[in-house]
Each structure stands twice: as structure tokens, then as C-alpha cells.
Design an enzyme around this catalytic site. Structure first.
Site, PDB file in Angstrom:
ATOM      1  N   CYS A  24      -0.382   4.101   2.187  1.00 51.09           N
ATOM      2  CA  CYS A  24      -0.162   3.893   3.631  1.00 51.09           C
ATOM      3  C   CYS A  24       1.299   4.146   3.998  1.00 51.09           C
ATOM      4  O   CYS A  24       1.584   4.781   4.999  1.00 51.09           O
ATOM      5  CB  CYS A  24      -0.487   2.461   4.049  1.00 51.09           C
ATOM      6  SG  CYS A  24      -1.945   1.752   3.336  1.00 51.09           S
ATOM      7  N   ASP A  25       2.213   3.613   3.217  1.00 47.40           N
ATOM      8  CA  ASP A  25       3.606   3.556   3.650  1.00 47.40           C
ATOM      9  C   ASP A  25       4.583   4.418   2.851  1.00 47.40           C
ATOM     10  O   ASP A  25       5.751   4.528   3.219  1.00 47.40           O
ATOM     11  CB  ASP A  25       4.087   2.094   3.603  1.00 47.40           C
ATOM     12  CG  ASP A  25       3.286   1.215   4.551  1.00 47.40           C
ATOM     13  OD1 ASP A  25       2.869   1.729   5.606  1.00 47.40           O
ATOM     14  OD2 ASP A  25       3.072   0.032   4.253  1.00 47.40           O
ATOM     15  N   CYS A  71       0.836  -1.206   0.000  1.00 48.50           N
ATOM     16  CA  CYS A  71       0.000   0.000   0.000  1.00 48.50           C
ATOM     17  C   CYS A  71       0.869   1.252   0.000  1.00 48.50           C
ATOM     18  O   CYS A  71       1.399   1.649   1.047  1.00 48.50           O
ATOM     19  CB  CYS A  71      -0.934  -0.013   1.201  1.00 48.50           C
ATOM     20  SG  CYS A  71      -1.971   1.457   1.304  1.00 48.50           S
TER      21      CYS A  71
END
Ligand code: NDP
Length: 311
Positions: free
Chosen positions: A137-138, A134
Site C-alpha cells: 500500500c505505502d 502494508c
């Protein structure tokens, strides 16, 4: 046979939020946590884009807080996996992994989706230490670093473009000699000076001391001009698709060709009275914790309305 008024299947942000709302509405929901308590978010480390946590929050901590909040309002959380369902008529029947049959008046399906991985042992080894599925997300953790994205579809191109806005360089590892993404996405990737596309390339493994430091890759595997080499990277992002966890509901609910549950318009209604779908199992597009939480709230509100009609 046990009879449950409202059963929530899945314990990611959608499931727990549905439980918080349903609990506060006095519905005494039961949650079956499933295979991965806390859901997909627990595969990442820190969450910085969930509103309410300006300093970020550890993903496991966030999920454990949601769990406690659900319990506070009377949700009963059980470590169970549903293996089979019969949604042909209400009350609906389910069978759990320990062979127990039960029935429920209403069900919120919040079983999420699972990112596909290549199946390399190193992906497991470096999960949360440089391997992610992701970028939203990261990606932030890879500012001014070098990353690789695997895949040649829309997600891969979108994630490579997103990461190029943060990282110093992005390798896009594509197994075919061409991209499968929409033309406009392809152009965006090809014109981005920070993105280097490695066509006809597969990943053999990852290496690094305390996290990912590089990948072993192979160009044109099995061909006379096969070439094996290493690329130095700090992050390895999978973008080879997701699999919605909808198998056990597919005989009953409508899904798209990938298996994402189709709901009515913008609602969590599946078309079967009292059966609702929330979170990633019904969302091929956004796949964000906060979006899943919002859809869990909607599903609980709908379930409450439905259960009132049974009185
Ligand atoms: P796709 O299935 O479209 O693409 C998957 C990509 O991963 C393909 O390039 C595929 O290669 C590659 N791949 C699959 N397995 C492997 C493997 N084992 N090793 C190496 N590469 C592999 O998935 P997406 O997630 O990209 O998209 C899913 C759906 O969502 C699509 O319909 C897409 O259009 C849509 N979408 C739309 C967006 C938008 O419109 N903005 C954004 C994101 C997704 P190969 O081509 O060789 O099979």
C-alpha cells in the site's frame, strides 16, 4: 426481536461491495460497521492501486464513496458491533454491544483482519506519517528513501524485498538471531545488497519532527553486550503478522490455526448454509482492498442465491 434478511458485518471494501451488490439485488441489506468504520484502508493515506483512480485517491474518501454507493442502493448502515453469535441453526442469532439480540437469515462476515503492532506509543503517534503495516500500500511513497521492516517471517522478507525495489536502503529488524521465513525468501533477502538485517534487535521508539526520521533500537537487550543506538529512517513497516477478526464466529465456522475463516474452494461459502465470509477475515494471502471488494461481490451473489431458496 428484529429479523434481518441479509446482515453484513464489517465495513471495509468487502462489506461495502457486498452491500452494493445485495442492495442492487433488492435484498435491503443491513451493515454493522464495527469498530473501525471503513476498515483497514482507513489506516493508510493515499490509495494508488485501486483501479479507476489514475491519480490515486485518499483512503478515507474511497471508503466514504463506497459507503455512499451502498446507501444509494438501499443498504442500511448502522454503527454497531457484534459481540456474540449463535450460528447453530437458521435463522441465526446475534447479540450486539448494546445487548440487543436479533436474528438474520443470511450473514456475510466481512470483519477483516488487524495488523499486529509492537505496542509502542510512537506507532500510534506516527501512524500515516511514516508508520505502516502494508508495504504494497505505502511502499511507493518511500522511493529512494530509507525504511525499516520489523519481523523475520515470510511477510517481513517479502515486504523487505518489495521495498528494496523502491527504497535506497532497507533495514530488516529481527528479534531472534535467525529468520523464520522459508529458505528461498531468506536467501533473497540475504543476497539483496540494499537490505541490512539487524538480528537480535528490538525497536524501543521512533523519533522525528513532522514524521518518522529514525528509530531507537537495542541489540541483545539485557545481555552484557547490549547496545542501544539510533538508525535514520523515513518509514517504519510492521510485518509481524495479522490477526483475523473471527473470534465471535470461531465456535461455528471452520478456521485455520491462525483464525482465518476457511471457505469452500474459491467461493465465500463457509459450509454453514447462508453464512459467507469475504475479505481479509478469510484471506491470509493477498490482503488487498481490490481483492476484498471482489470477494464481497461474490458473497452477495451467493447470499442472493441462498435467500431465493428460502422463498
Ligand atoms: P509469522 O507469524 O510467520 O512471522 C512473524 C514474524 O514477526 C516472526 O519473525 C516473529 O518473530 C516476528 N514478531 C512477532 N511479534 C513480534 C514482536 N512483538 N516484536 C518483534 N518481532 C515480532 O507471520 P507472517 O505474516 O510473516 O506470516 C504469516 C503466515 O503467512 C505464515 O504461515 C507465512 O508462511 C505465510 N506467508 C506466506 C507467504 C508466501 O508463501 N509467499 C508470504 C507471506 C506470508 P519470532 O520468529 O521471534 O516469533
Amino acid at each position: 426481536m428484529e429479523h434481518i434478511k441479509l446482515l453484513i458485518i464489517g465495513s471495509g471494501p468487502a462489506g461495502y461491495t457486498a452491500a452494493i451488490y445485495a442492495g442492487r439485488a433488492g435484498l435491503s441489506p443491513v451493515i454493522f460497521e464495527g469498530l473501525q468504520p471503513g476498515g483497514q484502508l482507513t489506516t493508510t493515506t493515499e490509495i494508488e492501486n485501486f483501479p479507476g483512480f489514475p491519480q490515486g485517491i485518499d483512503a478515507n474518501e474511497l471508503m466514504s464513496q463506497m459507503r455512499s454507493q451502498a446507501e444509494r442502493f438501499g443498504a442500511e448502515i448502522r454503527s454497531r458491533i457484534v459481540e456474540k453469535t449463535d450460528l447453530s441453526k437458521a435463522p441465526y442469532h446475534l447479540w450486539t454491544d448494546d445487548g440487543v439480540e436479533l436474528e438474520a437469515d443470511s450473514i456475510i462476515i466481512a470483519t477483516g483482519a488487524s495488523a499486529k503492532y509492537l505496542g509502542l506509543a510512537d506507532e500510534e503517534k506516527y501512524k500515516g506519517m511514516g508508520v505502516s503495516a502494508c508495504a504494497t500500500c505505502d511502499g511507493f511513497f518511500y522511493r529512494k528513501k530509507v525504511v525499516a521492516v520489523v519481523g523475520g517471517g515470510d511477510t517481513a522478507c517479502e515486504e523487505a524485498t518489495y521495498l528494496a525495489g523502491l527504497a535506497s536502503k532497507v533495514y530488516l529488524i529481527v528479534r531472534k538471531p535467525y529468520l523464520r521465513a522459508a529458505q528461498i525468501m531468506q536467501e533473497r533477502v540475504k543476497q539483496n545488497p540494499k537490505i541490512e538485517i539487524l538480528f537480535e534487535t528490538n525497536t524501543l521508539g521512533l523519533f522525528g519532527e513532522d514524521g518518522v526520521e529514525g528509530a531507537h533500537v537495542v541489540y541483545r537487550k539485557g545481555e552484557p553486550d547490549e547496545r542501544r543506538y539510533d538508525i535514520a529512517i523515513d518509514g517504519f513497516f510492521l510485518a509481524i503478522g495479522h490477526r483475523p477478526n473471527s473470534e465471535i464466529f470461531r465456535p461455528w465456522v471452520k478456521t485455520d490455526e491462525t483464525g482465518y475463516i476457511l471457505t469452500e474452494g474459491d467461493s465465500p461459502r463457509t459450509g454453514i448454509p447462508g453464512i459467507f465470509a469475504a475479505g481479509d477475515v478469510a484471506d491470509p494471502h493477498y490482503r488487498q482492498g481490490v481483492v476484498a471488494a471482489g470477494s464481497g461481490a461474490k458473497a452477495a451473489i451467493e447470499a442472493e442465491k441462498y435467500l431465493q431458496t428460502l422463498k
